[in-house]
Motif scaffolding. Sequence first.
Motif, PDB file in Angstrom:
ATOM      1  N   THR B   5       1.537  59.944   8.444  1.00 40.65           N
ATOM      2  CA  THR B   5       0.280  60.209   9.146  1.00 40.65           C
ATOM      3  C   THR B   5       0.550  60.517  10.607  1.00 40.65           C
ATOM      4  O   THR B   5       1.210  59.736  11.296  1.00 40.65           O
ATOM      5  CB  THR B   5      -0.652  58.990   9.062  1.00 40.65           C
ATOM      6  N   GLN B   6       0.040  61.658  11.056  1.00 37.88           N
ATOM      7  CA  GLN B   6       0.200  62.042  12.451  1.00 37.88           C
ATOM      8  C   GLN B   6      -1.152  62.142  13.126  1.00 37.88           C
ATOM      9  O   GLN B   6      -2.104  62.660  12.546  1.00 37.88           O
ATOM     10  CB  GLN B   6       0.892  63.404  12.573  1.00 37.88           C
ATOM     11  N   THR B   7      -1.220  61.655  14.360  1.00 36.32           N
ATOM     12  CA  THR B   7      -2.430  61.802  15.167  1.00 36.32           C
ATOM     13  C   THR B   7      -2.063  62.182  16.593  1.00 36.32           C
ATOM     14  O   THR B   7      -0.998  61.787  17.085  1.00 36.32           O
ATOM     15  CB  THR B   7      -3.236  60.490  15.199  1.00 36.32           C
ATOM     16  N   ARG B   9      -4.478  65.526  15.181  1.00 33.20           N
ATOM     17  CA  ARG B   9      -4.136  66.750  14.464  1.00 33.20           C
ATOM     18  C   ARG B   9      -4.116  67.943  15.416  1.00 33.20           C
ATOM     19  O   ARG B   9      -3.325  68.872  15.253  1.00 33.20           O
ATOM     20  CB  ARG B   9      -5.147  67.015  13.347  1.00 33.20           C
ATOM     21  N   HIS B  10      -4.999  67.900  16.395  1.00 24.44           N
ATOM     22  CA  HIS B  10      -5.075  68.967  17.395  1.00 24.44           C
ATOM     23  C   HIS B  10      -5.237  68.341  18.769  1.00 24.44           C
ATOM     24  O   HIS B  10      -5.900  67.309  18.908  1.00 24.44           O
ATOM     25  CB  HIS B  10      -6.278  69.888  17.130  1.00 24.44           C
ATOM     26  N   ASP B 108       1.302  66.155   8.619  1.00 24.55           N
ATOM     27  CA  ASP B 108       0.576  67.422   8.714  1.00 24.55           C
ATOM     28  C   ASP B 108       0.730  68.101  10.067  1.00 24.55           C
ATOM     29  O   ASP B 108       0.266  69.220  10.250  1.00 24.55           O
ATOM     30  CB  ASP B 108      -0.910  67.198   8.429  1.00 24.55           C
ATOM     31  N   THR B 110       0.915  67.931  14.600  1.00 28.77           N
ATOM     32  CA  THR B 110      -0.037  67.950  15.714  1.00 28.77           C
ATOM     33  C   THR B 110       0.074  69.320  16.362  1.00 28.77           C
ATOM     34  O   THR B 110       1.159  69.710  16.830  1.00 28.77           O
ATOM     35  CB  THR B 110       0.289  66.858  16.749  1.00 28.77           C
TER      36      THR B 110
END
Lengths: 111, 115
Positions: B5-7, B9-10, B108, B110
Amino acid sequence: ILNVEQSPQSLHVQEGDSTNFTCSFPSSNFYALHWYRWETAKSPEALFVMTLNGDEKKKGRISATLNTKEGYSYLYIKGSQPEDSATYLCAFHTGRRALTFGSGTRLQVQP
Amino acid sequence: DARVTQTPRHKVTEMGQEVTMRCQPILGHNTVFWYRQTMMQGLELLAYFRNRAPLDDSGMPKDRFSAEMPDATLATLKIQPSEPRDSAVYFCASGLVNRDGEPQHFGDGTRLSIL
């Protein structure tokens, strides 16, 4: 510096065609060879991890072979479909440091 | 299925601002990688951790980038100060090193834009 080369850089085929690409890597200090499928705007997904010379792996219509003595791996796609369109990355692993990725083969399958 | 999990995304921010990207590796994985996707270089390795210890950060500009793993469930990549040339997609991946080889599992990403 480890050199991992993939060819061709890009490929356009028609739906139903079979195709293959090449990954070349150093033949010394081999630990594993990875293949990933990377669709546009998504993240790479693992296809295969190959560790033994002569290994052949298969997942559906996609298969891969490995020759560690001469330092190459082939990825084959049988009966290409539009959903196979993606960049296919190979990565070489010595077991000591991180993977070294090739620059990929971009496959476009026309319906 | 377990996922990396990556945070966020943008992220869009102005030049000079600090940017922090976070990654939660798959539980039980002992290696974490930070990559940057660029047009020219494909997937560029920035940092590599094994059992939370940094093993390789030679691909990272040291003057502005830093990578840490404060605990086994969190990896961070910071840019301070950010520059427009840092605009890219940053991927985190985790894996489990064992004798038989194990694929890396990617988050996914950043998507970072520095104005």
